[in-house]
Design a protein around this motif. Structure first.
Motif, PDB file in Angstrom:
ATOM      1  N   LEU A   1       0.828  -1.212   0.000  1.00 39.07           N
ATOM      2  CA  LEU A   1       0.000   0.000   0.000  1.00 39.07           C
ATOM      3  C   LEU A   1       0.863   1.262   0.000  1.00 39.07           C
ATOM      4  CD1 LEU A   1      -2.805  -1.053   2.521  1.00 39.07           C
ATOM      5  CD2 LEU A   1      -3.071  -0.620   0.073  1.00 39.07           C
ATOM      6  N   LEU A   2       2.009   1.205   0.685  1.00 37.36           N
ATOM      7  CA  LEU A   2       2.904   2.359   0.693  1.00 37.36           C
ATOM      8  C   LEU A   2       3.495   2.622  -0.689  1.00 37.36           C
ATOM      9  CD1 LEU A   2       4.801   1.821   4.073  1.00 37.36           C
ATOM     10  CD2 LEU A   2       3.152   3.621   3.529  1.00 37.36           C
ATOM     11  N   MET A   3       3.691   1.547  -1.477  1.00 40.00           N
ATOM     12  CA  MET A   3       4.174   1.727  -2.844  1.00 40.00           C
ATOM     13  C   MET A   3       3.046   2.144  -3.781  1.00 40.00           C
ATOM     14  SD  MET A   3       6.933  -1.355  -3.379  1.00 40.00           S
ATOM     15  CE  MET A   3       5.780  -2.663  -2.983  1.00 40.00           C
ATOM     16  N   TRP A   4       1.846   1.673  -3.489  1.00 39.24           N
ATOM     17  CA  TRP A   4       0.681   1.983  -4.330  1.00 39.24           C
ATOM     18  C   TRP A   4       0.242   3.430  -4.111  1.00 39.24           C
ATOM     19  CZ3 TRP A   4      -4.161  -1.745  -4.363  1.00 39.24           C
ATOM     20  CH2 TRP A   4      -4.940  -1.467  -5.491  1.00 39.24           C
ATOM     21  N   PHE A   5       0.173   3.822  -2.844  1.00 37.95           N
ATOM     22  CA  PHE A   5      -0.206   5.205  -2.493  1.00 37.95           C
ATOM     23  C   PHE A   5       1.003   5.854  -1.843  1.00 37.95           C
ATOM     24  CE2 PHE A   5      -3.993   2.491  -2.129  1.00 37.95           C
ATOM     25  CZ  PHE A   5      -4.801   3.088  -3.084  1.00 37.95           C
ATOM     26  N   THR A   6       1.823   6.473  -2.637  1.00 36.84           N
ATOM     27  CA  THR A   6       3.133   6.948  -2.175  1.00 36.84           C
ATOM     28  C   THR A   6       3.042   8.025  -1.105  1.00 36.84           C
ATOM     29  OG1 THR A   6       3.135   8.477  -4.067  1.00 36.84           O
ATOM     30  CG2 THR A   6       4.300   6.381  -4.334  1.00 36.84           C
ATOM     31  N   GLY A   7       1.937   8.736  -1.031  1.00 35.23           N
ATOM     32  CA  GLY A   7       1.822   9.787  -0.022  1.00 35.23           C
ATOM     33  C   GLY A   7       1.153   9.333   1.255  1.00 35.23           C
TER      34      GLY A   7
END
Length: 232
Positions: free
Chosen positions: A149-155
């Protein structure tokens, strides 16, 4: 102390003999959760291989589609678990997996001794190795989902860089791959265990040899009703 019919209903036990002398080990819900989770995990790993292994990526192509399959198969991994929670048998097995007994430590000591036979390893419905595997894989899936999820939603978490999330995600993916290979090898070497997961029933002699505490805890008269969930 042998279980009574009432205690059997409360604990969601699955130790029920059928007319052929076999014992019900897993209910339908438990087997479906295992199969669905296995399929999602396999899809996740195969799609990851097609994304990160050069020759496979060239052979398969369609990188955006493969990436979408990988993302959604990964985010869906907890779904079978959540859908299985209404099952009393499934919840009872979760409690068993979450409880580490004295005989589980004895099982681990027996495993460390070379030449120890399966019959010398005391185990309940799940042995200590299965409990450790279940806990590790559950934690690994949660970490994989978080880093994905951190890679999918970078912010999502600005303090954690995408590079750091990618490093942890890739490293853990390799660890999961090797652990699953070991899990599969163990399953291939135990046809009766595979039969129990496929049909729900195992032989009494196998249960007495591999999981003697399970039969002792449930008692000889636990759940004497007829099977009510044919193989799906």
């Amino acid at each position: 102390m042998p279980s009574t019919a009432g205690s059997t209903a409360r604990t969601g036990t699955t130790a029920r003999p059928d007319t052929a002398g076999r014992i019900r080990r897993f209910a339908t819900a438990e087997r479906l959760v295992h199969r669905a989770t296995g399929c999602l995990m396999l899809l996740c790993l195969l799609s990851a291989a097609c994304l990160y292994i050069g020759p496979l990526a060239l052979l398969v192509g369609r990188r955006p589609l493969v990436a979408t399959v990988h993302e959604w198969s990964g985010i869906s991994l907890p779904l079978p678990f959540l859908l299985g929670l209404p099952s009393a048998e499934f919840r009872a097995d979760l409690r068993r997996l979450n409880r580490f007994a004295v005989y589980d430590r004895q099982w681990l000591r027996a495993v460390r001794r070379r030449g120890a036979t399966p019959g010398a390893r005391p185990a309940g419905k799940f042995n200590a190795g299965q409990k450790l595997y279940a806990g590790w894989i559950a934690g690994a899936v949660l970490v994989m989902m978080a880093t994905g999820l951190l890679m999918w939603f970078t912010g999502l978490l600005p303090l954690i860089s995408r590079t750091s999330a990618l490093f942890v995600h890739d490293l853990l993916a390799w660890a999961i791959t090797f652990v699953l290979i070991g899990h599969t090898r163990r399953a291939l070497g135990d046809p009766e265990a595979r039969l129990g997961m496929r049909t729900g029933y195992v032989g009494r002699s196998w249960a007495e040899s591999r999981h003697p505490r399970w039969l002792k805890e449930e008692g000889p008269d636990a759940g004497t009703d007829e099977p009510d969930d044919p193989e799906p």
